[in-house]
Design a protein around this motif. Sequence first.
Motif, PDB file in Angstrom:
ATOM      1  N   PHE A   1       7.303 -16.754   4.160  1.00 16.30           N
ATOM      2  CA  PHE A   1       6.752 -15.780   3.347  1.00 16.30           C
ATOM      3  C   PHE A   1       5.635 -14.653   4.103  1.00 16.30           C
ATOM      4  N   SER A   2       4.711 -15.507   4.575  1.00 14.14           N
ATOM      5  CA  SER A   2       3.628 -14.603   5.378  1.00 14.14           C
ATOM      6  C   SER A   2       4.056 -13.884   6.522  1.00 14.14           C
ATOM      7  N   SER A   3       5.158 -14.274   7.227  1.00 14.13           N
ATOM      8  CA  SER A   3       5.728 -13.445   8.217  1.00 14.13           C
ATOM      9  C   SER A   3       6.494 -12.002   7.668  1.00 14.13           C
ATOM     10  N   LEU A   4       6.965 -12.417   6.469  1.00 21.32           N
ATOM     11  CA  LEU A   4       7.795 -11.338   5.960  1.00 21.32           C
ATOM     12  C   LEU A   4       6.658 -10.249   5.418  1.00 21.32           C
ATOM     13  N   ILE A   5       5.527 -10.570   4.643  1.00 21.09           N
ATOM     14  CA  ILE A   5       4.337  -9.799   4.582  1.00 21.09           C
ATOM     15  C   ILE A   5       3.839  -9.006   5.792  1.00 21.09           C
ATOM     16  N   LYS A   6       3.847  -9.676   6.951  1.00 20.10           N
ATOM     17  CA  LYS A   6       3.303  -9.211   8.211  1.00 20.10           C
ATOM     18  C   LYS A   6       4.294  -7.996   8.558  1.00 20.10           C
ATOM     19  N   CYS A   7       5.462  -8.429   8.358  1.00 17.92           N
ATOM     20  CA  CYS A   7       6.424  -7.350   8.846  1.00 17.92           C
ATOM     21  C   CYS A   7       6.546  -5.923   8.276  1.00 17.92           C
ATOM     22  N   PHE A   8       6.431  -6.149   6.833  1.00 16.88           N
ATOM     23  CA  PHE A   8       6.215  -4.875   6.118  1.00 16.88           C
ATOM     24  C   PHE A   8       4.826  -4.265   6.245  1.00 16.88           C
TER      25      PHE A   8
ATOM     26  N   SER B   1       4.882  -2.287   9.415  1.00 16.22           N
ATOM     27  CA  SER B   1       5.638  -0.822   9.280  1.00 16.22           C
ATOM     28  C   SER B   1       5.220   0.116   8.222  1.00 16.22           C
ATOM     29  N   GLY B   2       3.982  -0.332   7.992  1.00 14.02           N
ATOM     30  CA  GLY B   2       3.117   0.329   6.834  1.00 14.02           C
ATOM     31  C   GLY B   2       3.967   0.588   5.358  1.00 14.02           C
ATOM     32  N   ASN B   3       4.772  -0.278   4.978  1.00 12.29           N
ATOM     33  CA  ASN B   3       5.298  -0.279   3.856  1.00 12.29           C
ATOM     34  C   ASN B   3       4.738  -1.106   2.899  1.00 12.29           C
ATOM     35  N   LEU B   4       3.747  -0.663   2.017  1.00 14.99           N
ATOM     36  CA  LEU B   4       2.971  -1.394   1.236  1.00 14.99           C
ATOM     37  C   LEU B   4       3.659  -1.935   0.126  1.00 14.99           C
ATOM     38  N   LYS B   5       4.521  -1.265  -0.617  1.00 18.41           N
ATOM     39  CA  LYS B   5       5.212  -1.499  -1.795  1.00 18.41           C
ATOM     40  C   LYS B   5       6.139  -2.920  -1.436  1.00 18.41           C
TER      41      LYS B   5
ATOM     42  N   ARG C   1      -4.064  -3.802   5.992  1.00 20.44           N
ATOM     43  CA  ARG C   1      -3.694  -2.943   7.198  1.00 20.44           C
ATOM     44  C   ARG C   1      -2.328  -2.076   6.687  1.00 20.44           C
ATOM     45  N   ALA C   2      -1.565  -2.551   5.757  1.00 20.59           N
ATOM     46  CA  ALA C   2      -0.474  -1.631   5.283  1.00 20.59           C
ATOM     47  C   ALA C   2      -1.135  -0.623   4.484  1.00 20.59           C
ATOM     48  N   ALA C   3      -2.084  -0.798   3.526  1.00 21.11           N
ATOM     49  CA  ALA C   3      -2.647   0.127   2.484  1.00 21.11           C
ATOM     50  C   ALA C   3      -3.376   1.270   3.554  1.00 21.11           C
ATOM     51  N   GLY C   4      -4.151   0.751   4.731  1.00 21.84           N
ATOM     52  CA  GLY C   4      -4.788   1.816   5.596  1.00 21.84           C
ATOM     53  C   GLY C   4      -3.705   2.874   6.024  1.00 21.84           C
ATOM     54  N   LYS C   5      -2.452   2.481   6.174  1.00 20.75           N
ATOM     55  CA  LYS C   5      -1.443   3.549   6.654  1.00 20.75           C
ATOM     56  C   LYS C   5      -0.932   4.404   5.577  1.00 20.75           C
ATOM     57  N   SER C   6      -1.557   4.249   4.257  1.00 20.60           N
ATOM     58  CA  SER C   6      -0.894   4.828   3.115  1.00 20.60           C
ATOM     59  C   SER C   6      -2.085   5.907   2.584  1.00 20.60           C
ATOM     60  N   SER C   7      -2.973   5.257   1.871  1.00 25.19           N
ATOM     61  CA  SER C   7      -4.011   5.892   1.197  1.00 25.19           C
ATOM     62  C   SER C   7      -5.333   5.049   1.345  1.00 25.19           C
ATOM     63  N   ASN C   8      -6.352   5.809   1.145  1.00 22.91           N
ATOM     64  CA  ASN C   8      -7.558   5.187   0.916  1.00 22.91           C
ATOM     65  C   ASN C   8      -7.957   4.319  -0.314  1.00 22.91           C
ATOM     66  N   TYR C   9      -7.506   4.981  -1.592  1.00 28.00           N
ATOM     67  CA  TYR C   9      -7.513   4.129  -2.715  1.00 28.00           C
ATOM     68  C   TYR C   9      -6.757   2.942  -2.804  1.00 28.00           C
ATOM     69  N   ASP C  10      -5.563   2.756  -1.891  1.00 29.86           N
ATOM     70  CA  ASP C  10      -4.919   1.517  -1.972  1.00 29.86           C
ATOM     71  C   ASP C  10      -5.835   0.597  -1.294  1.00 29.86           C
ATOM     72  N   VAL C  11      -6.410   1.036  -0.344  1.00 30.34           N
ATOM     73  CA  VAL C  11      -7.511   0.116   0.364  1.00 30.34           C
ATOM     74  C   VAL C  11      -8.461  -0.333  -0.402  1.00 30.34           C
TER      75      VAL C  11
END
Length: 916
Positions: free
Chosen positions: A641-648, A651-655, A681-691
């Motif tokens: 599961f951790s590998s799957l989270i890291k994969c997304f 790629s910057g896919n936070l959802k 890391r994923a949130a950093g590629k989308s928006s500051n609010y998510d971070v």
Amino acid sequence: MISRNFFIHTKTKQGITSYIFGTIRYIFNFGTCYSRNDILFSKIYHKFFPTNLLIFKIDQQNRLFYLPRTIKCGSTTSNFIPELHSIYNKKPRSPITTRRFSTPRNGSSSSSVKITTNTTNDQENLRLNELSSKEKAIQRFFKARKHLNLTEELSSKKSIVKKFSKIRKRVIEKKKEYENNLSNSYKGIRGRNIIRYRFQNPYESQEITKLIKVRSIQWKKKMNNIYISEIKRNLVSLEKRDIEMVYSIVEKILYKPKLLNNLTILEIRKLVKFFSKKKPLYAITILEALRDYEFKLEHQDYSMILKLYRILEDNHIGAMYTFEVLKTQGFDPSLKDYLNLLHVIIIKGVNFKQVFNYIEEMASKDYQVDYYVNSLIIDRLIEVNNITVAGKILMDMIEKGQVTHGLILPNIFKKQQESDVTSGDLSLYVTIYSVLIQTFINHDHYNKAVEFYRKLLKKYLTPDKQIVEMMISACLTRNDNKIAQEFLIHTQTSNINHIFFNTMNHCIKNRNFKDLFKLYEISWYKNITFTEREYHDLIYSLCIEDCATDSFIIYKDARSKGLLKEDLFIFNKLLKIMVKYEKIKEVKIIKKDMENLKIKPNIETYRIMIQLASVQGVPEKSEMIFQEIYREGLSIDYTTFSSLIKCFADSGNLKKAKRALNIMFQSDFKPTINDYNHLIRAAGKSSNYDVKSIGISILRDTNQEIKPNIDTYNYFLESYLSSNYLSVAKRVYKTIIKDGFKFNLETFHVFFKYWCKIRGYKDAFELFYDQLEYNNLEPSIYTWNLLINKAIESKSSKIIRKIYDELYNRGIKLNNTLLYIKLVTFWGYEKEYNKVEDIIDHIRIGRIDEDILIDSITEFINICIIHKQYDKAENLWNLVQHEKLIPNENLYNSLIKLYTKMNDDNKLQNIYKILN
């Protein structure tokens, strides 16, 4: 005389002025002044300050003329020579007045008595200052000296000497002039000024000269003693002193027996011990001087000289002479004295007759020669081709137990003993040096063992495996990889693959990748075959160190020999590191090998495939891999599961990363801080609010099961810096220190990438070197690959050269091998042809990749055609033929273009024939 260096080495806050004051006190102590009315003027000079001692006395000529109250006022100093006051006192002093003797200039007084004097027209009116005593004169002199700094004293050296000579002449003239006028003058009270000086007991000129000579001799003696006092001062904290500085002081008295006698034998021994650690030659020089001056040395001092001769292995004449002096002084030489003497004279080639005389003398005292001296004698005998006597001495050593325990005799010696066939002196030669090598290694005399192993290889290139292994192990223990390489190159002994493996593994553990691949290259040319286990360990160690290119080279070598057929663990390790550095071509080769070998993937293999989907930019493929895991019936654990989270997250896919986190919760697996770090890391590629929201969820964890680590802060920094939220990034940076975390290498990577983007490459690389020095960080393989990537992006010749040279000197290969082609292109268009040839040579010798080598050669040929360097281009084609490389279509096209430009139809036709 005191040298300039002496003052430089003994510089304190008071500086040279303190020496001047000490000199003045010294002269006053000799009783130069005899009464409270005496005045002393002195000028001292040596190498800095010329010595010219002027002593004169001013006293009353007629004491009866003085009134009783004037005596209470004390004696005075005359102002009749203006130059005197200009030298010693910059500020003018107001005249000292008394109530009894006052003038209109001095003001009114209770007594209006006026004193006048009849003088001639040429006589000057003199004002006198009060001087109460000799001590007040000294104090006044000291105060005057304080106004002068060191620069003024040095710069006015000559002028002061001239002024004092003038003063002396004027004093004599004034004295004579006053004596002549005194007889004609009226002694009543008529003048406005008071004349208080008389020359009652003047010095004769001869007496002054004698006094100057006496004081000069005494002063010289005082200065000579300064060297002794300085040495004694240094002896207090000798270990902290500079060797050259201390010896420069000692050298001043070394050839002066009278001064040298002022040092005690304990002080001399302390100096000798100090010098013997780093500069034995200085210690020998001191002891030789004492010996030659017949200083009262003891037995231990002569023994120390002999020991120092042995350390330097020099000056056998001095050693023999010292030994004879030791005996003439009535001392009985000890065993160490004999051994030290023999050590020196054998190495320096003294006649054997003299050597054996000393050995017989030792035998008469029941002393026995040790293994070291015996080995030197054996070595000397072999040099003069007297190997028979050398063999006898070796047998004596074996009988007396002077060789190592568990002695290994070489096979050549055993075969000779078993058969009647003799191999001449070779067997004895090999036996002698094999035994001595083992003995010296056992006694930790590494340098002597190396020397004798070289001598063994001169006549016998196939020593026994045990001897080779013992010698190489001794080299590795001392991290002497160069000597180990030298011995492995020249040693022709077969079946020593485990020795090569141990040496290469040692290089990996010490991150010495340059020597690692030199050894690997040697093993390749010597056709050394490693076992499957040794290949396994080498590949695993290189994967742990992130050496993707090197591990793949050794993997191909192992597969070419049919090994690693069922080693799924190594296949997974190789796949993981190839995916990390995005080496897609190598991943395909490894996967194809697994399919051909019918190796069934496990859950670790599928995790790596999930990361591969992220690298290839198709994170959707990871969902298909998850379904395949279910079909194969493999258990899905937390790591999957951790590998799957890291994969997304990559790629910057936070959802989808959050959805994978929810699935983890539903599967009864608790996320760790590492999973939340991936979300940052994923949130950093989308928006500051998510971070911010993820950060709040981490900080508000009531159970405190999720505690931030340094990677959490690193990912926050990366997110805010990439979004240009600099103010927030600064607060995060300060929070790292506040929360007690230390910056790691990843923190540096984050800042380095940001600096390249915002501040430019030059500032970024300056940051790199500053941070490494400040935080004592050791760059990893990833760091160096990151640096070379950014260096090539900078297109700065200086930066690229510096980073690539450091990479090559460390033996690190680029994990992204395509960068080699970019380097060839860059240096080619910069017309740095030698640099291009070096890079191509590095690719060839390092066996990096044949396709990369061909592409690099093709690129360089095209550049040579553009720059009309046809000879260089043709040499590259000759290299391809010599190395038996397989050209591709692009290379042939480049050759066609080359020979067309050269108008060489014959070579052009040959290329077409090859193509057809």
